[in-house]
Write a protein that holds these residues in place. Structure first.
Motif, PDB file in Angstrom:
ATOM      1  N   TRP A 239       0.808  -1.216   0.000  1.00  0.00           N
ATOM      2  CA  TRP A 239       0.000   0.000   0.000  1.00  0.00           C
ATOM      3  C   TRP A 239       0.844   1.270   0.000  1.00  0.00           C
ATOM      4  O   TRP A 239       0.584   2.201  -0.761  1.00  0.00           O
ATOM      5  CB  TRP A 239      -0.922  -0.030   1.220  1.00  0.00           C
ATOM      6  N   ALA A 240       1.857   1.330   0.829  1.00  0.00           N
ATOM      7  CA  ALA A 240       2.599   2.573   1.028  1.00  0.00           C
ATOM      8  C   ALA A 240       3.226   3.081  -0.266  1.00  0.00           C
ATOM      9  O   ALA A 240       3.266   4.298  -0.511  1.00  0.00           O
ATOM     10  CB  ALA A 240       3.674   2.381   2.089  1.00  0.00           C
ATOM     11  N   ARG A 241       3.709   2.181  -1.102  1.00  0.00           N
ATOM     12  CA  ARG A 241       4.404   2.585  -2.336  1.00  0.00           C
ATOM     13  C   ARG A 241       3.490   2.604  -3.549  1.00  0.00           C
ATOM     14  O   ARG A 241       3.929   2.954  -4.650  1.00  0.00           O
ATOM     15  CB  ARG A 241       5.585   1.646  -2.581  1.00  0.00           C
TER      16      ARG A 241
ATOM     17  N   THR B 140       1.178   4.571  -5.037  1.00  0.00           N
ATOM     18  CA  THR B 140       0.531   5.872  -5.180  1.00  0.00           C
ATOM     19  C   THR B 140      -0.202   5.943  -6.516  1.00  0.00           C
ATOM     20  O   THR B 140       0.003   5.102  -7.407  1.00  0.00           O
ATOM     21  CB  THR B 140       1.572   6.988  -5.116  1.00  0.00           C
TER      22      THR B 140
ATOM     23  N   VAL C   9      -4.485  -3.044   4.421  1.00  0.00           N
ATOM     24  CA  VAL C   9      -4.883  -1.640   4.326  1.00  0.00           C
ATOM     25  C   VAL C   9      -6.238  -1.427   4.997  1.00  0.00           C
ATOM     26  O   VAL C   9      -6.445  -0.459   5.732  1.00  0.00           O
ATOM     27  CB  VAL C   9      -4.946  -1.210   2.848  1.00  0.00           C
TER      28      VAL C   9
END
Length: 217
Positions: A36-38, A40, A127
């Protein structure tokens, strides 16, 4: 005379649907590969081969994009299940007394739970545990897929889950398969997984076929 159906299609709408589909597929792939974090909007747009502006035209926010991706993953997993079990049904007659069907269904389901679609679903689960907007939607879709998977597994195995222990045995296997999917996030230990799956097939063979014999008495 009415115009042919093909002539009524709007090329602009076709391009829009194709762009949307590419974005959803790219979002799923990014989640599976990067988390999730990467993942975008810019990263997803680049992977889909569209501009960030085009991506935001379809999905104004990151949450809009990945909420739609949740639905897309659910639909793809349901389609994979239907394809899997229709194929197993078509091969059922080739097996001697259906004896190999349990092993085939167990192996095929284990492959689904360790494949890229389930890997992406796992990222969505993580997430959803802290993103309120996604949480309720993921929970509802996973509940539906869980029911659908259980029903299709029972049908493919050709067993009667009103027989005591059969429903729990099938669900136990599905829970185990999800566990294999979780383990597969860290390492692809195919040899060990194959041994576990083979053992579960033998266990289910004994329990499910034994249950059928008892039910027929």
């Amino acid at each position: 005379m009415s115009a042919p159906r093909a002539a009524l299609r709007d090329p602009k709408q076709d391009r829009s649907r194709a762009t949307r589909q590419r974005l959803l597929e790219a979002a799923v792939a990014c989640l599976a590969e990067h988390g999730w974090a990467r993942s975008t909007v810019a990263v997803v747009a680049e992977r889909a081969g569209v501009s960030r502006g085009a991506a935001q035209h379809h999905f104004p926010t990151r949450e809009d994009l990945f909420t739609a991706a949740v639905q897309h993953v659910a639909e793809e997993r349901s389609a994979a299940l239907r394809t899997l079990f229709s194929r197993e049904d078509g091969r059922e007659g080739e097996r001697e007394g259906g004896r190999e069907s349990i092993a085939a269904v167990v192996e095929a389901l284990a492959d689904l739970y360790t494949g890229p679609l389930f890997r992406a679903a796992l990222q969505l689960w993580v997430v959803a545990s802290y993103e309120e907007q996604l949480g309720a939607r993921v929970a509802a879709l996973e509940a539906r897929i869980g029911r659908e998977t259980h029903r299709m597994a029972v049908e493919a195995l050709g067993v009667d889950e009103t027989v005591p222990g059969v429903r729990e045995s099938v669900q136990g296997f599905l829970d185990m398969a999800r566990g294999l999917g979780l383990a597969n996030l860290l390492t692809d230990d195919r040899a060990r997984r194959d041994r576990v799956v083979a053992q579960w097939a033998r266990i289910l063979e004994d329990v499910l076929r034994g249950g059928q014999r008892e039910g027929a008495v």
